[in-house]
Design a protein around this motif. Structure first.
Motif, PDB file in Angstrom:
ATOM      1  N   UNK A  50       0.799  -1.209   0.000  1.00  0.00           N
ATOM      2  CA  UNK A  50       0.000   0.000   0.000  1.00  0.00           C
ATOM      3  C   UNK A  50       0.828   1.252   0.000  1.00  0.00           C
ATOM      4  N   UNK A  51       0.251   2.285  -0.591  1.00  0.00           N
ATOM      5  CA  UNK A  51       0.824   3.621  -0.526  1.00  0.00           C
ATOM      6  C   UNK A  51      -0.332   4.593  -0.709  1.00  0.00           C
ATOM      7  N   UNK A  52      -0.101   5.849  -0.359  1.00  0.00           N
ATOM      8  CA  UNK A  52      -1.181   6.821  -0.442  1.00  0.00           C
ATOM      9  C   UNK A  52      -1.699   7.196   0.927  1.00  0.00           C
ATOM     10  N   UNK A  53      -2.964   7.613   0.984  1.00  0.00           N
ATOM     11  CA  UNK A  53      -3.549   8.153   2.215  1.00  0.00           C
ATOM     12  C   UNK A  53      -4.333   7.089   2.968  1.00  0.00           C
ATOM     13  N   UNK A  54      -4.310   7.208   4.307  1.00  0.00           N
ATOM     14  CA  UNK A  54      -5.035   6.259   5.158  1.00  0.00           C
ATOM     15  C   UNK A  54      -6.535   6.288   4.870  1.00  0.00           C
ATOM     16  N   UNK A  55      -7.084   7.473   4.662  1.00  0.00           N
ATOM     17  CA  UNK A  55      -8.519   7.588   4.372  1.00  0.00           C
ATOM     18  C   UNK A  55      -8.899   6.790   3.140  1.00  0.00           C
ATOM     19  N   UNK A  56      -8.101   6.942   2.077  1.00  0.00           N
ATOM     20  CA  UNK A  56      -8.393   6.231   0.831  1.00  0.00           C
ATOM     21  C   UNK A  56      -8.226   4.731   1.004  1.00  0.00           C
ATOM     22  N   UNK A  57      -7.199   4.353   1.744  1.00  0.00           N
ATOM     23  CA  UNK A  57      -6.948   2.930   1.993  1.00  0.00           C
ATOM     24  C   UNK A  57      -8.120   2.299   2.730  1.00  0.00           C
ATOM     25  N   UNK A  58      -8.552   2.910   3.818  1.00  0.00           N
ATOM     26  CA  UNK A  58      -9.648   2.344   4.599  1.00  0.00           C
ATOM     27  C   UNK A  58     -10.948   2.345   3.814  1.00  0.00           C
ATOM     28  N   UNK A  96      -5.534  12.889   7.415  1.00  0.00           N
ATOM     29  CA  UNK A  96      -6.865  13.293   6.945  1.00  0.00           C
ATOM     30  C   UNK A  96      -7.790  13.722   8.079  1.00  0.00           C
ATOM     31  N   UNK A  97      -7.220  14.350   9.116  1.00  0.00           N
ATOM     32  CA  UNK A  97      -8.023  14.826  10.226  1.00  0.00           C
ATOM     33  C   UNK A  97      -8.403  13.765  11.231  1.00  0.00           C
ATOM     34  N   UNK A  98      -7.885  12.561  11.048  1.00  0.00           N
ATOM     35  CA  UNK A  98      -8.174  11.456  11.966  1.00  0.00           C
ATOM     36  C   UNK A  98      -8.976  10.364  11.304  1.00  0.00           C
ATOM     37  N   UNK A  99      -8.405   9.188  11.232  1.00  0.00           N
ATOM     38  CA  UNK A  99      -9.031   8.046  10.567  1.00  0.00           C
ATOM     39  C   UNK A  99      -8.958   6.823  11.474  1.00  0.00           C
ATOM     40  N   UNK A 100     -10.081   6.137  11.629  1.00  0.00           N
ATOM     41  CA  UNK A 100     -10.080   4.866  12.338  1.00  0.00           C
ATOM     42  C   UNK A 100      -9.544   3.791  11.407  1.00  0.00           C
ATOM     43  N   UNK A 101      -8.563   3.037  11.890  1.00  0.00           N
ATOM     44  CA  UNK A 101      -7.934   2.004  11.062  1.00  0.00           C
ATOM     45  C   UNK A 101      -8.466   0.622  11.454  1.00  0.00           C
ATOM     46  N   UNK A 102      -7.742  -0.423  11.099  1.00  0.00           N
ATOM     47  CA  UNK A 102      -8.236  -1.786  11.314  1.00  0.00           C
ATOM     48  C   UNK A 102      -8.252  -2.200  12.779  1.00  0.00           C
ATOM     49  N   UNK A 103      -7.435  -1.549  13.590  1.00  0.00           N
ATOM     50  CA  UNK A 103      -7.467  -1.815  15.021  1.00  0.00           C
ATOM     51  C   UNK A 103      -6.939  -3.169  15.436  1.00  0.00           C
ATOM     52  N   UNK A 104      -6.015  -3.726  14.646  1.00  0.00           N
ATOM     53  CA  UNK A 104      -5.462  -5.038  14.979  1.00  0.00           C
ATOM     54  C   UNK A 104      -4.407  -4.942  16.073  1.00  0.00           C
ATOM     55  N   UNK A 105      -3.760  -3.788  16.175  1.00  0.00           N
ATOM     56  CA  UNK A 105      -2.778  -3.563  17.229  1.00  0.00           C
ATOM     57  C   UNK A 105      -3.045  -2.208  17.882  1.00  0.00           C
ATOM     58  N   UNK A 106      -2.798  -2.136  19.180  1.00  0.00           N
ATOM     59  CA  UNK A 106      -2.988  -0.886  19.898  1.00  0.00           C
ATOM     60  C   UNK A 106      -1.913   0.119  19.499  1.00  0.00           C
ATOM     61  N   UNK A 107      -2.354   1.319  19.196  1.00  0.00           N
ATOM     62  CA  UNK A 107      -1.411   2.363  18.857  1.00  0.00           C
ATOM     63  C   UNK A 107      -1.938   3.282  17.783  1.00  0.00           C
ATOM     64  N   UNK A 108      -1.163   4.319  17.502  1.00  0.00           N
ATOM     65  CA  UNK A 108      -1.569   5.355  16.557  1.00  0.00           C
ATOM     66  C   UNK A 108      -0.549   5.521  15.443  1.00  0.00           C
ATOM     67  N   UNK A 109      -0.990   6.201  14.400  1.00  0.00           N
ATOM     68  CA  UNK A 109      -0.112   6.609  13.310  1.00  0.00           C
ATOM     69  C   UNK A 109      -0.009   8.121  13.382  1.00  0.00           C
ATOM     70  N   UNK A 110       1.204   8.637  13.585  1.00  0.00           N
ATOM     71  CA  UNK A 110       1.412  10.053  13.851  1.00  0.00           C
ATOM     72  C   UNK A 110       2.138  10.749  12.696  1.00  0.00           C
ATOM     73  N   UNK A 111       1.917  12.064  12.603  1.00  0.00           N
ATOM     74  CA  UNK A 111       2.502  12.886  11.544  1.00  0.00           C
ATOM     75  C   UNK A 111       3.887  13.379  11.965  1.00  0.00           C
ATOM     76  N   UNK A 112       4.876  13.156  11.114  1.00  0.00           N
ATOM     77  CA  UNK A 112       6.230  13.610  11.422  1.00  0.00           C
ATOM     78  C   UNK A 112       6.274  15.111  11.732  1.00  0.00           C
TER      79      UNK A 112
END
Length: 212
Positions: A50-58, A96-112
């Motif tokens: 995968x590549x691109x934005x989390x919103x589009x991916x989800x 993208x202002x905050x996206x809920x992901x698959x939630x398979x592991x606890x944690x976040x994806x942060x912006x550099x």
């Protein structure tokens, strides 16, 4: 002959991943790209690129009914997540202002950018190019790859797991961040092994031969 299926959800450089996995596998595997849940579930091994934005991916995963397929195969098969295919395994992304992901592991994806600003560091975003991965654990996918080897990265966000035990590799870019995760039958990497020359191909070869 084993089958390795690369998940097609309309995002990612699928064919370059396919070529690299096929090269690494040689005659030991049949490598296919598929969006068919039955094909994915029946595979011996699964690659989630995968590549691109989390919103589009989800959105693509949910629209295509692939989210549950990923959740199923990640529990049962050798699984390799690459780039966005690593990030969306977490609970939430700042993208993208905050996206809920698959939630398979606890944690976040942060912006550099946010983190760099907090610590007073100015670096180009996205991180684009070669950088080192420092191995945090012994793992079969690191076999034959020297600690500190350079892999190719393209990303503006990074994974921050709640559980440090998940971290299999770390990379420095203003901060030290998790650039590889591993747990049981799952290995995920922020870098692109398909673009990372010999060490990337070695990691893919190790995945092909990984006995979980």
């Amino acid at each position: 002959m084993q089958t390795i299926t690369i998940i097609d959800y309309n995002m990612g450089n699928l064919h370059s991943v396919e070529r690299a996995v096929a090269h690494a596998a040689g005659t030991n595997a049949n490598v296919v790209i598929s969006a068919d849940p039955d094909v994915i579930v029946k595979a011996d091994r699964v690659v989630f690129p995968g590549q691109g934005a989390a919103r589009d991916c989800m959105r693509e995963l949910e629209t295509r009914g692939m989210a549950e397929v990923v959740r199923e195969v990640i529990r049962t098969k050798p699984f390799l997540g690459i780039c966005m295919g690593m990030q969306v395994l977490m609970q939430h992304s700042e993208e993208n202002g905050g996206i809920e992901c698959l939630g398979l592991y606890e944690g976040n994806v942060r912006y550099f950018g946010t983190v760099h600003q907090e610590i007073g560091v100015r670096l180009k975003i996205p991180q684009m190019g070669w950088n080192q991965i420092w191995q945090q654990v012994e793992h079969p996918l690191w076999k034959g790859i020297a600690d500190g080897s350079r892999f190719y990265f393209v990303h503006s966000y990074y994974v921050e797991p709640v559980t440090p035990d998940l971290i299999a590799g770390a990379t420095e870019y203003g901060i030290s961040y998790a650039s590889a995760l591993a747990k049981d039958n799952v290995f995920a990497i922020q870098a692109h092994p398909e673009k990372s020359a010999d060490d990337g191909l070695k990691l893919l070869e190790n995945f092909v031969n990984w006995q979980v």
